[in-house]
Design an enzyme around this catalytic site. Structure first.
Site, short mmCIF file in Angstrom:
data_model
loop_
_atom_site.label_atom_id
_atom_site.label_comp_id
_atom_site.label_asym_id
_atom_site.label_seq_id
_atom_site.Cartn_x
_atom_site.Cartn_y
_atom_site.Cartn_z
CG ASN A 1 -1.74 1.22 1.38
OD1 ASN A 1 -1.81 2.04 0.46
ND2 ASN A 1 -2.40 1.37 2.51
CE LYS B 1 -0.01 3.08 4.71
NZ LYS B 1 0.22 3.10 6.16
CG HIS C 1 -5.51 1.86 5.35
ND1 HIS C 1 -5.03 2.77 6.26
CD2 HIS C 1 -4.53 0.97 5.14
CE1 HIS C 1 -3.78 2.44 6.57
NE2 HIS C 1 -3.45 1.35 5.91
CD GLU D 1 -2.55 5.36 6.83
OE1 GLU D 1 -2.56 5.45 5.59
OE2 GLU D 1 -1.63 4.77 7.46
CD GLU E 1 -3.12 -2.54 7.25
OE1 GLU E 1 -2.04 -2.78 6.69
OE2 GLU E 1 -3.75 -1.49 7.08
N GLY F 1 3.04 2.15 10.81
CA GLY F 1 3.99 3.24 10.66
C GLY F 1 4.72 3.60 11.94
CB SER G 1 5.78 -1.97 11.84
OG SER G 1 5.38 -0.63 12.09
P1 13P Z 1 3.45 0.24 7.63
O1 13P Z 1 3.96 -1.05 7.01
O2 13P Z 1 4.17 1.45 7.16
O3 13P Z 1 3.34 0.13 9.12
O4 13P Z 1 1.93 0.42 7.09
C1 13P Z 1 1.05 -0.63 7.16
C2 13P Z 1 -0.17 -0.25 6.42
O5 13P Z 1 -0.90 0.64 6.82
C3 13P Z 1 -0.48 -0.97 5.17
O6 13P Z 1 -1.76 -0.66 4.71
#
Ligand code: 13P
Length: 249
Positions: A9, A11, A94, A96, A166, A172, A212
């Site tokens: 992803n 982003k 997601h 976010e 997740e 992150g 992560s």
């Molecule tokens: P990270 O791997 O940067 O923690 O992000 C995970 C994520 O949100 C994938 O959709």
């Protein structure tokens, strides 16, 4: 047999040139793998990504879509628009999108229904926040997210669903769920689906872990029985890191 999947992803990262470069590197170096490998660049670069990956097995996903067919929804993208440019999978739910754009379970249920109606495959994301885990509510939170957005689906829809657990506190942050925490939750998710639907539906659905995942921890996480791969954020932006994670499956 359910699919193993490693998905990136991206982003809100990578302009057109950077997208082309990363895709070229990924497709050139992609190892022979039993896993499905997928990437989700930004909307503006999806069409070009499909072209660049035309002769590659790497699949292109979108990061979001709107639940309406078309019309006066400024700034939004429809399922048909994605299908029209050759995108067959969409990420929905997601954390976010939930946290920064106010997406609720109810809204996500509409998006999932529209995506499936149109023939898209859905990678549905969900997971608890840190305070919810600390309070011991993580199983309940996850169960509610699944129930509200997915448990009105009919049995046949499940072959077009991929789940991505997740935990928000691991996204992150550099802090991953331990392989045991991931396995415990994934087993719970499978049990919850088995109770709501059937053992065979629960056995067939791929459940990815996200949060992560890095080259140095992927193998241990992927080794767990109920973890069928990963949804990778930061590490999917660097070809060698993402490919190392693909190799870890
Ligand atoms: P990270 O791997 O940067 O923690 O992000 C995970 C994520 O949100 C994938 O959709």
């Amino acid at each position: 047999m359910r699919s193993k999947i490693v998905a990136g992803n991206w982003k809100m990262n990578k302009n057109l040139e950077e997208t082309e470069k990363l895709l070229a590197e990924l497709s050139a170096k992609l190892p022979n793998t039993e896993a499905e490998v997928m990437v989700a660049p930004t909307f503006v670069n999806l069409s070009r990504s499909v072209q660049v990956l035309e002769s590659s097995t790497i699949q292109v996903m979108a990061q979001n879509m709107h639940f309406e067919e078309s019309g006066a929804f400024t700034g939004e993208i429809s399922a048909d628009m994605l299908l029209n440019i050759g995108v067959e999978t969409v990420i929905l739910g997601h954390s976010e999108r939930r946290a920064y754009f106010g997406e609720t379970d109810e809204l996500l249920a509409k998006k999932v229904a529209k995506a499936l109606e149109k023939g898209l495959r859905v990678m549905f994301c969900f997971g608890e926040e840190l305070d919810e885990r600390k309070a011991g509510n993580h199983f309940k939170v996850v169960e509610t997210q699944l129930k509200n957005a997915l448990f009105s689906l009919d049995n046949s829809s499940w072959s077009s669903i991929v789940l991505a657990y997740e935990p928000v506190w691991a996204i992150g942050t550099g802090e991953t769920a331990s392989p045991e925490q991931a396995q415990e939750m994934h087993a719970f998710i499978r049990k919850t689906i088995a109770e709501a639907y059937s053992n065979s539906i629960a056995d067939e659905v791929s459940i990815l872990y996200g949060g992560s995942v890095k080259p140095n921890n992927a193998q241990e996480i992927f080794s767990k029985t109920d973890v069928d791969g990963g949804l990778i954020g930061g590490a999917s932006l660097v070809a060698d890191d993402f490919l190392a994670i693909v190799n870890a499956i």
